[in-house]
Motif scaffolding. Structure first.
Motif, PDB file in Angstrom:
ATOM      1  N   ARG A  29      55.934 -35.543  29.905  1.00 53.67           N
ATOM      2  CA  ARG A  29      54.729 -35.187  30.647  1.00 53.67           C
ATOM      3  C   ARG A  29      54.136 -33.872  30.133  1.00 53.67           C
ATOM      4  O   ARG A  29      54.859 -33.023  29.613  1.00 53.67           O
ATOM      5  N   VAL A  30      52.869 -33.729  30.324  1.00 52.31           N
ATOM      6  CA  VAL A  30      52.212 -32.445  30.093  1.00 52.31           C
ATOM      7  C   VAL A  30      52.300 -31.648  31.385  1.00 52.31           C
ATOM      8  O   VAL A  30      51.799 -32.071  32.427  1.00 52.31           O
ATOM      9  N   VAL A  31      52.972 -30.506  31.331  1.00 52.96           N
ATOM     10  CA  VAL A  31      53.125 -29.634  32.499  1.00 52.96           C
ATOM     11  C   VAL A  31      51.879 -28.763  32.663  1.00 52.96           C
ATOM     12  O   VAL A  31      51.410 -28.539  33.783  1.00 52.96           O
ATOM     13  N   ALA A  32      51.356 -28.280  31.547  1.00 53.39           N
ATOM     14  CA  ALA A  32      50.145 -27.442  31.589  1.00 53.39           C
ATOM     15  C   ALA A  32      49.421 -27.528  30.261  1.00 53.39           C
ATOM     16  O   ALA A  32      50.053 -27.596  29.202  1.00 53.39           O
ATOM     17  N   THR A  33      48.106 -27.536  30.342  1.00 51.12           N
ATOM     18  CA  THR A  33      47.249 -27.443  29.161  1.00 51.12           C
ATOM     19  C   THR A  33      46.422 -26.177  29.302  1.00 51.12           C
ATOM     20  O   THR A  33      45.772 -25.970  30.338  1.00 51.12           O
ATOM     21  N   VAL A  34      46.450 -25.335  28.279  1.00 46.87           N
ATOM     22  CA  VAL A  34      45.805 -24.021  28.347  1.00 46.87           C
ATOM     23  C   VAL A  34      44.771 -23.899  27.240  1.00 46.87           C
ATOM     24  O   VAL A  34      45.053 -24.229  26.079  1.00 46.87           O
ATOM     25  N   ALA A  54      41.694 -36.167  28.961  1.00 49.23           N
ATOM     26  CA  ALA A  54      42.114 -35.481  27.736  1.00 49.23           C
ATOM     27  C   ALA A  54      42.980 -34.270  28.048  1.00 49.23           C
ATOM     28  O   ALA A  54      44.032 -34.060  27.434  1.00 49.23           O
ATOM     29  N   HIS A  55      42.556 -33.444  28.983  1.00 46.00           N
ATOM     30  CA  HIS A  55      43.346 -32.275  29.352  1.00 46.00           C
ATOM     31  C   HIS A  55      44.706 -32.676  29.937  1.00 46.00           C
ATOM     32  O   HIS A  55      45.711 -31.986  29.718  1.00 46.00           O
ATOM     33  N   SER A  56      44.745 -33.784  30.649  1.00 47.82           N
ATOM     34  CA  SER A  56      46.003 -34.201  31.283  1.00 47.82           C
ATOM     35  C   SER A  56      47.046 -34.640  30.262  1.00 47.82           C
ATOM     36  O   SER A  56      48.234 -34.683  30.575  1.00 47.82           O
ATOM     37  N   VAL A  57      46.616 -34.973  29.043  1.00 45.62           N
ATOM     38  CA  VAL A  57      47.579 -35.364  27.997  1.00 45.62           C
ATOM     39  C   VAL A  57      47.703 -34.294  26.913  1.00 45.62           C
ATOM     40  O   VAL A  57      48.274 -34.532  25.851  1.00 45.62           O
ATOM     41  N   GLY A  58      47.165 -33.098  27.176  1.00 47.37           N
ATOM     42  CA  GLY A  58      47.382 -31.974  26.265  1.00 47.37           C
ATOM     43  C   GLY A  58      46.350 -31.787  25.181  1.00 47.37           C
ATOM     44  O   GLY A  58      46.554 -30.978  24.270  1.00 47.37           O
ATOM     45  N   LEU A  59      45.233 -32.477  25.248  1.00 44.75           N
ATOM     46  CA  LEU A  59      44.192 -32.316  24.235  1.00 44.75           C
ATOM     47  C   LEU A  59      43.292 -31.134  24.578  1.00 44.75           C
ATOM     48  O   LEU A  59      42.754 -31.050  25.685  1.00 44.75           O
ATOM     49  N   THR A  60      43.133 -30.241  23.626  1.00 45.45           N
ATOM     50  CA  THR A  60      42.225 -29.109  23.801  1.00 45.45           C
ATOM     51  C   THR A  60      41.021 -29.206  22.871  1.00 45.45           C
ATOM     52  O   THR A  60      40.037 -28.503  23.062  1.00 45.45           O
ATOM     53  N   LYS A  64      63.266 -33.172  19.551  1.00 40.75           N
ATOM     54  CA  LYS A  64      64.696 -33.477  19.602  1.00 40.75           C
ATOM     55  C   LYS A  64      65.057 -34.715  20.414  1.00 40.75           C
ATOM     56  O   LYS A  64      66.049 -35.367  20.116  1.00 40.75           O
ATOM     57  N   VAL A  65      64.294 -35.034  21.463  1.00 42.85           N
ATOM     58  CA  VAL A  65      64.712 -36.111  22.361  1.00 42.85           C
ATOM     59  C   VAL A  65      64.686 -37.452  21.640  1.00 42.85           C
ATOM     60  O   VAL A  65      63.977 -37.630  20.644  1.00 42.85           O
ATOM     61  N   PRO A  66      65.474 -38.430  22.113  1.00 46.65           N
ATOM     62  CA  PRO A  66      65.409 -39.776  21.534  1.00 46.65           C
ATOM     63  C   PRO A  66      63.976 -40.304  21.583  1.00 46.65           C
ATOM     64  O   PRO A  66      63.224 -39.995  22.516  1.00 46.65           O
ATOM     65  N   PRO A  67      63.583 -41.103  20.584  1.00 45.55           N
ATOM     66  CA  PRO A  67      62.185 -41.545  20.502  1.00 45.55           C
ATOM     67  C   PRO A  67      61.629 -42.162  21.779  1.00 45.55           C
ATOM     68  O   PRO A  67      60.488 -41.891  22.147  1.00 45.55           O
ATOM     69  N   GLN A  68      62.414 -42.971  22.484  1.00 42.54           N
ATOM     70  CA  GLN A  68      61.887 -43.624  23.682  1.00 42.54           C
ATOM     71  C   GLN A  68      61.515 -42.614  24.768  1.00 42.54           C
ATOM     72  O   GLN A  68      60.661 -42.877  25.602  1.00 42.54           O
ATOM     73  N   GLU A  69      62.159 -41.432  24.754  1.00 40.41           N
ATOM     74  CA  GLU A  69      61.833 -40.421  25.761  1.00 40.41           C
ATOM     75  C   GLU A  69      60.495 -39.745  25.492  1.00 40.41           C
ATOM     76  O   GLU A  69      59.945 -39.080  26.372  1.00 40.41           O
ATOM     77  N   LEU A  70      59.976 -39.914  24.293  1.00 37.67           N
ATOM     78  CA  LEU A  70      58.654 -39.351  24.006  1.00 37.67           C
ATOM     79  C   LEU A  70      57.596 -39.958  24.915  1.00 37.67           C
ATOM     80  O   LEU A  70      56.639 -39.290  25.318  1.00 37.67           O
ATOM     81  N   LEU A  71      57.781 -41.222  25.250  1.00 40.56           N
ATOM     82  CA  LEU A  71      56.777 -41.932  26.034  1.00 40.56           C
ATOM     83  C   LEU A  71      56.812 -41.573  27.510  1.00 40.56           C
ATOM     84  O   LEU A  71      55.909 -41.924  28.261  1.00 40.56           O
ATOM     85  N   THR A  72      57.869 -40.874  27.922  1.00 40.00           N
ATOM     86  CA  THR A  72      57.941 -40.406  29.317  1.00 40.00           C
ATOM     87  C   THR A  72      57.810 -38.889  29.416  1.00 40.00           C
ATOM     88  O   THR A  72      57.982 -38.323  30.488  1.00 40.00           O
ATOM     89  N   VAL A  85      52.315 -26.958  27.507  1.00 35.63           N
ATOM     90  CA  VAL A  85      53.709 -26.962  27.954  1.00 35.63           C
ATOM     91  C   VAL A  85      54.102 -28.416  28.201  1.00 35.63           C
ATOM     92  O   VAL A  85      53.437 -29.123  28.972  1.00 35.63           O
ATOM     93  N   LEU A  86      55.179 -28.864  27.548  1.00 37.53           N
ATOM     94  CA  LEU A  86      55.657 -30.247  27.689  1.00 37.53           C
ATOM     95  C   LEU A  86      56.966 -30.282  28.457  1.00 37.53           C
ATOM     96  O   LEU A  86      57.777 -29.349  28.377  1.00 37.53           O
ATOM     97  N   SER A  87      57.200 -31.357  29.165  1.00 37.63           N
ATOM     98  CA  SER A  87      58.384 -31.467  30.016  1.00 37.63           C
ATOM     99  C   SER A  87      59.664 -31.703  29.223  1.00 37.63           C
ATOM    100  O   SER A  87      60.756 -31.449  29.720  1.00 37.63           O
ATOM    101  N   LYS A  88      59.542 -32.198  27.985  1.00 35.41           N
ATOM    102  CA  LYS A  88      60.711 -32.469  27.155  1.00 35.41           C
ATOM    103  C   LYS A  88      60.472 -31.961  25.752  1.00 35.41           C
ATOM    104  O   LYS A  88      59.331 -31.772  25.323  1.00 35.41           O
ATOM    105  N   ASP A  89      61.565 -31.777  25.023  1.00 34.36           N
ATOM    106  CA  ASP A  89      61.476 -31.294  23.648  1.00 34.36           C
ATOM    107  C   ASP A  89      61.232 -32.478  22.721  1.00 34.36           C
ATOM    108  O   ASP A  89      62.160 -33.185  22.322  1.00 34.36           O
ATOM    109  N   ILE A  90      59.982 -32.699  22.386  1.00 31.82           N
ATOM    110  CA  ILE A  90      59.618 -33.855  21.575  1.00 31.82           C
ATOM    111  C   ILE A  90      60.174 -33.783  20.160  1.00 31.82           C
ATOM    112  O   ILE A  90      60.186 -34.793  19.446  1.00 31.82           O
TER     113      ILE A  90
END
Length: 624
Positions: free
Chosen positions: A609-614, A303-309, A599-607, A592-597
């Motif tokens: 990454r979660v850089v940090a979960t706080v 859960a933490h690795s995908v940004g769930l708090t 704005k990025v094209p929809p397919q890039e949402l699936l790639t 913190v996410l690696s891409k701007d969800i």
């Protein structure tokens, strides 16, 4: 994030209130520090010149300095106060309607204390701080969002499912996975009486779509003779071995609200649907505290690795409820849990006697809602419909609880101050639950208690408007939509299917939507749900209606989807005052996410990454 940071010393009494104590609004306003500033325009027009001159003067005299400190990704924040900023514009999405985007956030201890532009944050901390503020910068392309929440989960069941991966293509492959699990653990291999439990098989995805039987287990010499219970992907079907069938005897002829599947001889074949599954769980040995802790650790790590708090656990029976309570009170619950206490109509009414749990263990556990399971699932044909299934006209599905029970207990629970959350998938089930919520108006303020329809999958047009009128929350799972879109029309027909996962229609009728995954039923990653909500496409970019999406008119906007997994889940769990947005005074949960969800094209949402979960200002995954 960037490998450099800025540290500086400065001095002023008003800002010391921000550093050394609670946020002092009056002192901060006097110093020009505002709660939740979002741009440099808040600084008086003449201020930048004064700041530059003051900074230059102090720097030359040695009182103000910037350290060229290298802050590696595994370095620890040495102060309880720090700022996180973006150099490339306002890349922090606050989900605070007053200031939706900002360049910087400031954390002190476990809370956000300020937001604003880089110039605003740095200038005021330079003028006011007597300590060292570490300023961390995002890498280009990275963004920050509030800590993400999943509004419908099964926490410990996820940990259980991870033991045996059952994403299989046939009965034989599923049995083979069980065999591998047995052989991998000598203790299990040598103890043939030990229960083997798993979760995740889906007969609709098998090459030959058919219901399994207990005999499939007996065909493998390693697996044969063992007590085995495997729950289906949707959690509504139990596939068991002969050993468990024998332990269940005598098995009744039928069970109201469930199905006992039988072979050609009329004997139970090894599959039990919905309430009939209670016959299985009634003889299931309870897990130990050690087992529960292992399951929790597996779930939380993922859960933490995908940004769930925070997560909403959608069915807490007495044993896991007490486990979560003990963990929270001991200060060892590593994620925020909003629990729904399971309703058992055969047990005495407890709404007027069970003490609610409110933010126990440093805001880690709340239990103030009851979960009622209204009907079955669409995948297994148990969702309760107004009209018969298109692909099986002999049935309309079934209610697991009667309308009489709903109308008796929902008003009771609400009168005693409980939020009522009801699993309702079919259009008839949703209609009956809305009827009961309306009936509760006589004894309770329904809107104030924020009742929820869990799933709200198929809605008749006549019921749609009642969501907004009653203040009912739709707790939906967008990844269910892109799973079910392939068989939805076959089950429901071309007209009725238009009410399946009708997210846009729900919103336009004034209801609030909160998003979840129902993990382990679907992918835990909230960005998978975000993608499904805004595209209504499979991961491969396809749908029954083409690349534009399945019923594309029902798509959510990115802003709605982000709110649906941050601020709306906070509202749905009575915690919007402390969670859900990056707002001064709230707990510092962010990702913190690696891409701007946004704005990025929809397919890039699936790639992405979660850089940090706080959580509470401290990283629980990755690092700042």
């Amino acid at each position: 994030m960037s490998s450099d940071t800025t540290s500086f010393k400065a001095k002023s009494a008003p800002e010391r209130s921000l550093v050394n104590g609670a946020y002092d609004g009056a002192a901060a306003e006097k110093a020009g520090i505002r709660n939740s500033q979002s741009s440099a325009s808040h600084v008086p027009p003449c201020r930048p010149v004064k700041i530059v001159l003051a900074a230059l003067s102090l720097a030359l005299s040695g009182f103000l300095f910037y350290d060229a400190v290298t802050w590696r990704s595994n370095d620890v924040i040495v102060s309880d106060s720090y700022a996180l900023c973006s150099r490339k514009g306002a890349q922090i999405y606050t989900v605070d309607p007053r200031h939706p985007r900002t360049e910087c956030l400031v954390v002190r201890g476990e809370k956000f204390v300020s937001t604003g532009s880089i110039g605003h944050i740095l200038s005021h901390w330079q003028e006011a701080s007597t300590g060292r503020l570490q300023v961390r910068y995002l890498e280009p392309g990275q963004i920050v969002v509030p800590g993400m929440s999943d509004s419908h989960t099964h926490v410990l069941e996820y940990g259980e499912k991870k033991q045996i991966p059952l994403d299989t293509s046939s009965i034989e492959e599923t049995v083979s996975r069980v065999r591998e699990y047995i052989l991998s653990d000598p203790e299990i291999f040598h103890n043939k009486s030990r229960w083997i439990e798993g979760w995740g098989w889906d007969h609709t995805k098998w090459i030959l779509e058919q219901w399994p039987t207990s005999q499939a287990f007996e065909a493998d010499p390693v697996v044969a003779g063992r007590p085995i219970m495997l729950r289906s992907k949707d959690g509504h079907a139990y596939w068991v071995s002969d050993a468990i069938l024998q332990a269940m005897e005598p098995i009744p002829d039928e069970v109201e609200g469930g199905v006992i599947m039988r072979n050609s001889s009329g004997k139970p074949s090894g599959v039990f649907l919905d309430i009939a599954g209670d016959l299985v769980t009634a003889i299931q040995p309870p897990p130990t505290s050690s087992t529960l802790r292992k399951r929790l650790d597996v779930t939380v790590k993922d859960a933490h690795s995908v940004g769930l708090t925070s997560v909403h656990d959608a069915m807490l029976n007495p044993l896991p409820l007490e486990f979560f309570r003990r963990e929270a009170l001991a200060g060892t619950l590593p994620i925020r849990v909003y629990g729904m206490k399971y309703f058992d109509e055969t047990a005495p009414y407890w709404g007027d006697s069970f003490e609610k749990i409110i933010r126990a263990g440093n805001n880690r556990l709340t239990v103030r809602s009851v979960k009622i399971i209204g009907d079955g699932a669409l995948r297994s044909g148990g969702a309760a419909l107004y009209e018969p299934y298109a692909d099986n006209p002999e049935t309309r599905g079934f209610m697991r609880v009667s309308p009489e029970v709903l109308n008796e207990f929902i008003p009771k629970f609400m009168a005693d101050g409980w939020q009522v959350n009801v699993h309702a998938i079919g259009d008839r089930a949703n209609g009956l639950v809305l009827d009961a919520f309306e009936a509760a108006l006589a004894s309770a303020n329904v809107t104030a208690l924020r009742p929820r329809l869990e799933h709200a999958q198929i809605l008749a047009q006549k019921d749609m408007a009642r969501f907004g009128d009653l203040g009912v929350i739709a707790s939906v799972q967008p990844t269910h939509a892109i799973s079910d879109m392939w068989f939805g029309e076959a089950r429901l027909g071309p007209e009725r299917v238009k009410g399946l996962y009708a997210f846009r229609s729900i919103i336009e009728h004034g209801a609030r939507i909160t998003l979840g995954s129902d993990f382990p039923v679907e992918d835990m990653n909230p960005l998978a749900g975000f993608y499904a909500a805004i595209t209504r496409l499979s991961r491969e970019g396809t749908s029954p209606h083409g690349p534009g999406g399945w019923f594309p008119e029902q798509r959510m906007t990115r802003e709605e989807a982000l709110k649906g997994m941050t601020l709306d889940p906070a509202y749905a769990s009575f915690s919007e005052d402390i969670l859900g947005s990056i707002t001064p005074g709230k707990l510092a949960d962010f990702v913190v996410l690696s891409k701007d969800i946004m704005k990025v094209p929809p397919q890039e949402l699936l790639t992405t990454r979660v850089v940090a979960t706080v959580m509470d200002g401290k990283p629980v995954f990755g690092a700042l």
